[in-house]
Every structure is written in C-alpha cells, then in structure tokens.
Design an enzyme around this catalytic site. Structure first.
Site, PDB file in Angstrom:
ATOM      1  N   ASP A  40      23.992   5.251  23.799  1.00 53.58           N
ATOM      2  CA  ASP A  40      23.686   5.215  25.232  1.00 53.58           C
ATOM      3  C   ASP A  40      24.175   6.491  25.907  1.00 53.58           C
ATOM      4  O   ASP A  40      23.937   6.706  27.101  1.00 53.58           O
ATOM      5  CB  ASP A  40      24.251   3.965  25.895  1.00 53.58           C
ATOM      6  CG  ASP A  40      25.765   3.877  25.858  1.00 53.58           C
ATOM      7  OD1 ASP A  40      26.410   4.761  25.238  1.00 53.58           O
ATOM      8  OD2 ASP A  40      26.324   2.906  26.431  1.00 53.58           O
ATOM      9  N   ASP A  79      22.853   1.680  20.033  1.00 55.39           N
ATOM     10  CA  ASP A  79      23.844   1.247  21.009  1.00 55.39           C
ATOM     11  C   ASP A  79      23.289   0.102  21.847  1.00 55.39           C
ATOM     12  O   ASP A  79      22.118   0.115  22.243  1.00 55.39           O
ATOM     13  CB  ASP A  79      24.194   2.405  21.941  1.00 55.39           C
ATOM     14  CG  ASP A  79      25.656   2.792  21.871  1.00 55.39           C
ATOM     15  OD1 ASP A  79      26.474   1.964  21.441  1.00 55.39           O
ATOM     16  OD2 ASP A  79      25.971   3.928  22.240  1.00 55.39           O
ATOM     17  N   LYS A 109      25.653  -1.105  17.744  1.00 54.79           N
ATOM     18  CA  LYS A 109      27.030  -0.791  18.116  1.00 54.79           C
ATOM     19  C   LYS A 109      27.331  -1.413  19.467  1.00 54.79           C
ATOM     20  O   LYS A 109      26.507  -1.346  20.384  1.00 54.79           O
ATOM     21  CB  LYS A 109      27.262   0.718  18.186  1.00 54.79           C
ATOM     22  CG  LYS A 109      28.725   1.071  18.517  1.00 54.79           C
ATOM     23  CD  LYS A 109      28.971   2.567  18.489  1.00 54.79           C
ATOM     24  CE  LYS A 109      28.430   3.272  19.707  1.00 54.79           C
ATOM     25  NZ  LYS A 109      29.109   2.836  20.961  1.00 54.79           N
ATOM     26  N   GLU A 178      37.395   5.985  19.841  1.00 52.55           N
ATOM     27  CA  GLU A 178      37.098   7.120  20.708  1.00 52.55           C
ATOM     28  C   GLU A 178      38.283   7.487  21.580  1.00 52.55           C
ATOM     29  O   GLU A 178      38.865   6.637  22.264  1.00 52.55           O
ATOM     30  CB  GLU A 178      35.881   6.825  21.592  1.00 52.55           C
ATOM     31  CG  GLU A 178      35.525   7.981  22.519  1.00 52.55           C
ATOM     32  CD  GLU A 178      34.192   7.804  23.231  1.00 52.55           C
ATOM     33  OE1 GLU A 178      33.852   8.706  24.027  1.00 52.55           O
ATOM     34  OE2 GLU A 178      33.497   6.803  22.994  1.00 52.55           O
TER      35      GLU A 178
END
Length: 268
Positions: A40, A79, A109, A178
C-alpha cells in the site's frame, strides 16, 4: 517458483521489493528477487497520495493482478489496505481471499496488532497465507504521531516480541519488522520459527525489503534506512529532455521513423 514454505528452507537472506505495475514486476522477477510486495506504499510511491491511508482495496487488487501477470518465479504478496480488514472479520477474510482468487496473489500482508491475531488464524485456517507486520505500521500514522521508530523502550519491545509469537502461533508464515532497533529485530528473529524481513531493522533479520522507488532512485527523497542503488529519475529526466529537444529541433521523427504509402500519392 518461490513458495511460503520454501522461504523457511532458504540458507540465503530473503530479498523482497515492492512493485506496483507489470513492467517493474517483470524486472524485479528477472533479477531473482524472492518476494514481490504489492504494497500500500503505492499511495506515496505511485498514486500521488500523502500517505497509505487513501489507498483502496480496488487499487491494490488491480495492481496486484498486473504484478502477478508479469511474475513467474517470485512470491507475490498483496498488502491489505486501510479499512479492508479489521472492521469485520468475515469481510476481512473475504477481502483477503479475493486478492488470492481474483488478483492471483500468493499471500497477503497485514499490518498487525492484538486485533489481527485471531484474524490471521482464521485466514490461515482456510488457506490464505498471511505475512504479519510489526513495528512501524504506516496505517497507524495518526495514532503513532508520525513515522517514528518503534520498540525503543522495554515495554514496547516486549509487546512486539509477544505479538510476534502470537502471530506465529496463529499461522503467519513470515514477519516484516519495520523501523525498530536492530537489537530488538535480532531478538525477535532469534525467537521465531518463521523468517523475519526487516526494513530499517538492521542486518540480523532473515531478509530485507525496500520500496522499489528508493532502490532504483526514482524519487527525490528516500528514508535514512534505505539506499539508492541507481539513478532512474536522472536517467528518465535525461531521456525526456532529449526527446523534447529532438521534437522541438525537428530531429524527431526522422525519415526512418515514418512510412510513406506510394498508393496514396494521388490524394494531393
């Protein structure tokens, strides 16, 4: 072809890059990248939005289908965009299933949290492979107050470790970490039986992912944890300027770029 199970058996670091269109996906696949993520992040990188929040399910589905058509060997992961999951479990599972059934993704994901553990379990139970995502989750930017590093104190780090374990138990096949401290990412990687894929999380993860724009140098800016391995923006600018100069200077199209049909001579 790369499979979710095959990722666990790899002795080499896993490589993952984003792609949002067929030509880019074909290049990424030809280069031997293990996973193509239709992220995304297309919101910022390809669609002109200021964040990932405006990205719609339809936009992700369309671009996932394009990427899947151009990909032969890499695992295609789509995503789940903001509000396509988490509001209602049945709708969440249905949307994830559509990305596999209609857009030909291999897996989805999900930006993860306590609310996605049972959702992950339900999806994997019915055959939808799930890649979890912890640490900085850009869809929560309004709650987090920006794109800041996560897991920097003991309580936050322990929460990430616990959530990682819960998603493994629920069936996730891999975990994106992340923008977390490298030592936290290393501890999570050591504790899990599934591969971790880092972005801004140091070198101790089982693999790495970056946004394609940052890797090829397509944008004017990239985050501090990324590295530009090329200057595609510069090359494109040079080519476009050369085209403009050739047209305005009368050099293009030249005779070899045109066709004259002899039978049409009598038109004049």
């Amino acid at each position: 072809m790369t499979t979710t199970r095959g990722l666990r058996d790899s002795d080499e670091p896993i490589t993952m890059l984003t792609a949002y269109d067929a030509p880019t996906a074909a290049v990424v696949d030809e280069a031997g990248i293990d996973i193509v993520l239709v992220g995304d992040s297309m919101g910022n990188a390809a669609l002109g939005y200021d964040s990932t929040l405006p990205v719609t399910f339809e936009e992700v589905a369309s671009r996932t289908a394009a990427v899947a058509r151009a990909t032969e060997d890499a695992l295609v992961v789509a995503d789940m965009p903001f509000l396509s999951f988490g509001v209602d479990e049945a709708e969440s599972v249905r949307n994830a299933g559509r990305l596999l059934k209609e857009a030909d993704a291999d897996a989805v994901k999900i930006e993860s949290g306590p609310h996605t553990v049972e959702m992950t379990r339900r999806m994997t139970d019915i055959g939808i492979p799930v890649m979890a995502h912890l640490g900085l989750t850009p869809q929560h930017v309004n709650r987090l107050g920006g794109y800041t590093r996560q897991g920097t104190d003991q309580a936050a780090a322990e929460e990430i470790i616990d959530l990682a374990g819960e998603h493994v138990e629920a069936g996730a096949f891999a975990l994106v970490l992340e923008h977390v401290p490298a030592n936290l990412a290393g501890a999570v990687t050591e504790a899990l039986e599934i591969p971790t894929i880092g972005i801004g999380a140091g070198s101790d993860c089982d693999g790495q992912v970056l946004v394609i724009n940052d890797v090829v140098g397509l944008g004017e800016w990239s985050p501090p944890f990324a590295r530009q391995f090329g200057d595609v923006r510069g090359e494109m600018l040079d080519a476009v300027e050369a085209y403009k100069e050739a047209v305005t200077g009368g050099e293009f199209p030249a005779e070899e770029h045109s066709h004259v049909e002899e039978d049409l001579d009598d038109l004049y």
